[in-house]
Design a protein around this motif. Structure first.
Motif, short mmCIF file in Angstrom:
data_model
loop_
_atom_site.label_atom_id
_atom_site.label_comp_id
_atom_site.label_asym_id
_atom_site.label_seq_id
_atom_site.Cartn_x
_atom_site.Cartn_y
_atom_site.Cartn_z
N THR B 14 0.84 -1.20 0.00
CA THR B 14 0.00 0.00 0.00
C THR B 14 0.87 1.24 0.00
N GLY B 15 0.60 2.13 -0.93
CA GLY B 15 1.33 3.39 -1.02
C GLY B 15 2.82 3.21 -1.21
N GLY B 16 3.20 2.18 -1.97
CA GLY B 16 4.63 1.90 -2.17
C GLY B 16 5.32 3.04 -2.91
N TYR B 17 6.39 3.56 -2.32
CA TYR B 17 7.10 4.70 -2.87
C TYR B 17 8.59 4.43 -2.84
N LYS B 18 9.25 4.61 -3.99
CA LYS B 18 10.69 4.33 -4.05
C LYS B 18 11.35 5.24 -5.07
N THR B 19 12.42 5.94 -4.66
CA THR B 19 13.15 6.78 -5.61
C THR B 19 14.61 6.33 -5.68
N PHE B 20 15.20 6.54 -6.86
CA PHE B 20 16.64 6.34 -7.02
C PHE B 20 17.18 7.70 -7.48
N GLY B 21 17.81 8.44 -6.60
CA GLY B 21 18.26 9.78 -6.96
C GLY B 21 17.06 10.63 -7.34
N HIS B 22 17.09 11.15 -8.57
CA HIS B 22 15.99 12.01 -9.01
C HIS B 22 14.87 11.23 -9.67
N VAL B 23 15.09 9.92 -9.85
CA VAL B 23 14.10 9.12 -10.56
C VAL B 23 13.12 8.49 -9.57
N THR B 24 11.84 8.74 -9.79
CA THR B 24 10.83 8.10 -8.95
C THR B 24 10.39 6.82 -9.64
N ALA B 25 10.79 5.68 -9.06
CA ALA B 25 10.48 4.40 -9.69
C ALA B 25 9.09 3.92 -9.31
N LEU B 26 8.73 4.06 -8.04
CA LEU B 26 7.40 3.72 -7.57
C LEU B 26 6.79 4.96 -6.92
N ASN B 27 5.60 5.33 -7.39
CA ASN B 27 5.01 6.58 -6.93
C ASN B 27 3.64 6.32 -6.31
N GLY B 28 3.65 5.59 -5.18
CA GLY B 28 2.39 5.29 -4.52
C GLY B 28 1.67 4.09 -5.11
N VAL B 29 2.37 2.97 -5.17
CA VAL B 29 1.78 1.77 -5.77
C VAL B 29 0.93 1.01 -4.76
#
Lengths: 352, 255
Positions: B14-29
């Motif tokens: 729920t609400g999975g959020y993951k960034t790598f530097g400036h890249v948002t890979a998961l934006n609230g999954v």
């Protein structure tokens, strides 16, 4: 759009597949070649032995063979540890200095009165350098073993000089001279020591879970991490082992010369890498066997010994060794290509 | 397809959020996998599928959001944690160790050894592992001519079959597959697909990434579509929904 992409991906190779008959034969002959390459080091050693026996009446005398064994034992001990590190895609340049450092450490810290104490302290000295290498690479997050061990090569050489004020400690315990220069029946004791060490590492690399993990880590580091293997601990242990086997080489060298000197083993790190490469271990990691690496060290020793007997210039010997190393490296590349080929041919067989 | 939808999902993000530097890979999954389900993760390159899979596998950790198993929040700090929770992952290109034989690959990290007190320095019980392999491979209908042959000399399909068999043999809850049929021939793909399709009968749920829509419609019960790090839709993986799924993937307006 996506469908087109899929169709292109889903059936690779069939357009440029070779003529249908004979794939099986091609795969079989490629497999045969691979088997020959695996036997390569042993074959080369046999050929060298035959050539030198024919060319020189002294080569196959017991005196010369004892000499050859005792001389080669130092490189063999080093190469055993180097193999463990090379298996995980590492390299240990520092072993050359550990040869001198380990025995100087033992002589200065514990004196030369007690043989067993000297032995243990020397092994501890080797383990110390190995631990530093491993710790910097794993915990220091510097995954460049070449540079890290190059630094400890220099540091350990300097430390050994500091410990003795730049002199040599002449006279080591009797136990050490027996290990380095004694004989048991017709067999030199250093050869026995290296044989025992080789047997132990053969067992560890081929029969234990840890040995299997070494090959896994070298063959596919990312995969090993994702399978949850203790990658850091495996790496650490590999470098400690390399330090300890280098200390064994140091003990043999000190015993042979009855001296603990900081200068012993200068340049030996290159010999150990050469032996590992001639023995068919891959610098790309994950391939190589204890037996073949011992054979590789013997090949190196035999070339030097045989060419010496024939009165060939030492410069020529360097050229010969260099050529053989290049040939061994190229064989590793050929092996990879052959394996790719077998894989492709197997896939075609399955699809048909 | 399944009746478990009223209970808590087996695996839920729920609400999975993951960034790598400036890249948002998961934006609230938000993602759910129910017991006995095969869910396909669809999306264009860079949509976040692989990152999501790596979060489930314990390779990456969420910056924000929750991962729950049977309704309980869990934190996987490493792949070992995920394996410990009964989740096995098969990666697209990192699946096997080419320099080792089938048996070594099958039992990687879970080798049978003796005695116990020696730990990893224990003796490998190859005969026992061979017997276990024979049982497992017969059950999963994976045929490999010689399990002591280096896997690097085998075809892509055989390698992948071993990787999937490994996952199936050791997973107790979830098998995650990243592109299991990419780079395989037609017949080899079919074998792997049959294997994956049989997993729910063995009590496992499946998360599947595939670019091959045909395979997805064949095996999956449901498809979750990701775009730019968000879930843009869920739909039953059926022939009728094919166009809808494709337009969700590419982001074009639905007809």
């Amino acid at each position: 759009m996506i469908r087109a992409f899929i169709e292109r991906r889903s059936d690779p190779g069939t357009e440029h597949a070779p003529a249908p008959p004979g794939d099986g034969q091609q795969a079989a002959s490629a497999r045969l070649l691979l088997a020959v390459i695996r036997l390569g080091p042993t074959l080369l050693l046999a050929i060298l032995a035959v050539v030198f026996t024919v060319a020189s009446p002294y080569f196959l005398t017991s005196g010369n063979l004892q000499n050859l064994g005792a001389q080669s034992s130092i490189v063999m001990a080093l190469a055993l540890g180097q193999l463990i590190v090379v298996l995980i895609r590492g390299i240990d340049i520092s072993v050359g200095s550990v040869i001198g450092f380990s025995v100087v450490f033992a002589a200065v810290v514990g004196g030369t009165g007690n043989g067993w104490q000297f032995l243990l302290l020397a092994l501890l000295g080797g383990a110390l350098i190995g631990t530093i290498n491993g710790a910097v690479i794993v915990w220091g997050r510097l995954p460049q073993p070449f540079i890290v061990t190059l630094a400890t090569l220099g540091a350990a050489a300097g430390a050994a000089q500091l410990l003795t004020d730049g002199t040599a400690v002449v006279g080591v315990p009797e136990l050490i001279t027996t290990i380095g220069g004694g004989e048991l029946g017709p067999v030199p004791t250093p050869v026995l020591l290296v044989g025992a060490l080789g047997l132990l590492l053969w067992y560890v690399t081929t029969r234990t879970q840890w040995g299997r993990w070494l090959y896994a880590l070298g063959g596919n580091p990312e995969g090993a991490t994702r399978m949850g293997l203790p990658v850091g601990r495996i790496t650490m242990a590999a470098f400690v082992i390399s330090g300890v086997t280098a200390a064994c080489a140091g003990i043999i060298a000190a015993g042979r010369t009855n001296t603990a000197t900081p200068l012993a083993g200068t340049g030996a790190e290159l010999d150990s890498i050469i032996a590992v490469v001639i023995g068919g271990a891959s610098l790309f990691g994950g391939r190589g066997t204890v037996v073949n690496v011992l054979v590789g060290a013997l090949i190196l020793g035999t070339i030097r010994n045989g060419l010496d007997l024939l009165g060939v210039s030492p410069y020529m010997q360097q050229v010969a060794v260099g050529v053989i190393v290049l040939a061994a490296l190229e064989l590793d590349v050929i092996r990879r290509r052959l394996e790719e080929r077998v894989k492709r041919l197997t896939a075609l067989e399955v699809e048909r | 397809m399944n009746s478990a939808t009223t209970t808590a999902p087996l695996l839920q993000i729920t609400g999975g959020y993951k960034t790598f530097g400036h890249v948002t890979a998961l934006n609230g999954v938000d993602f759910q996998l129910y017991e006995g389900e095969i869910v396909a993760l669809l999306g264009d390159n860079g949509a976040g599928k692989s990152t999501l899979v790596k979060v489930i596998a314990g390779v990456h950790q969420l910056d924000a959001g929750e991962l729950r198993i049977d309704g309980e929040a869990v934190h996987f700090r490493s792949p070992a944690d995920s394996r410990g929770a009964g989740i096995e992952t098969v990666y697209q290109d990192l699946a096997v160790f080419d320099n080792l034989d089938v048996l070594a690959n099958m039992f990687m990290g879970r080798e049978h050894r003796t005695p116990r007190w020696l730990g990893p320095l224990g003796y490998l019980r190859n005969r026992q592992m061979l017997a276990a392999w024979k049982t497992a491979s017969a059950e999963l209908q994976v045929t490999i001519p010689d399990p002591r042959q280096p896997i690097g000399l085998m075809s892509g399909g055989q390698r992948q079959a071993v990787a999937v068999a490994r996952a199936a043999a050791f997973a107790s809850r979830v098998v995650v597959l990243d592109e299991p049929t990419a780079a395989l021939g037609i017949r080899e793909s079919r074998q792997v697909i049959e294997l994956v399709r049989s997993l729910p009968e063995r009590g496992m749920s499946v998360v599947l990434i595939s670019h091959n829509m045909e395979h997805v419609l064949q095996i999956a019960d449901r498809a979750t579509v990701l775009r730019q790090g968000r879930v843009v839709g869920n739909a039953a993986a059926s022939k009728e929904n094919e166009h809808r799924l494709v337009s969700m993937i590419v982001g074009s307006p639905q007809r």
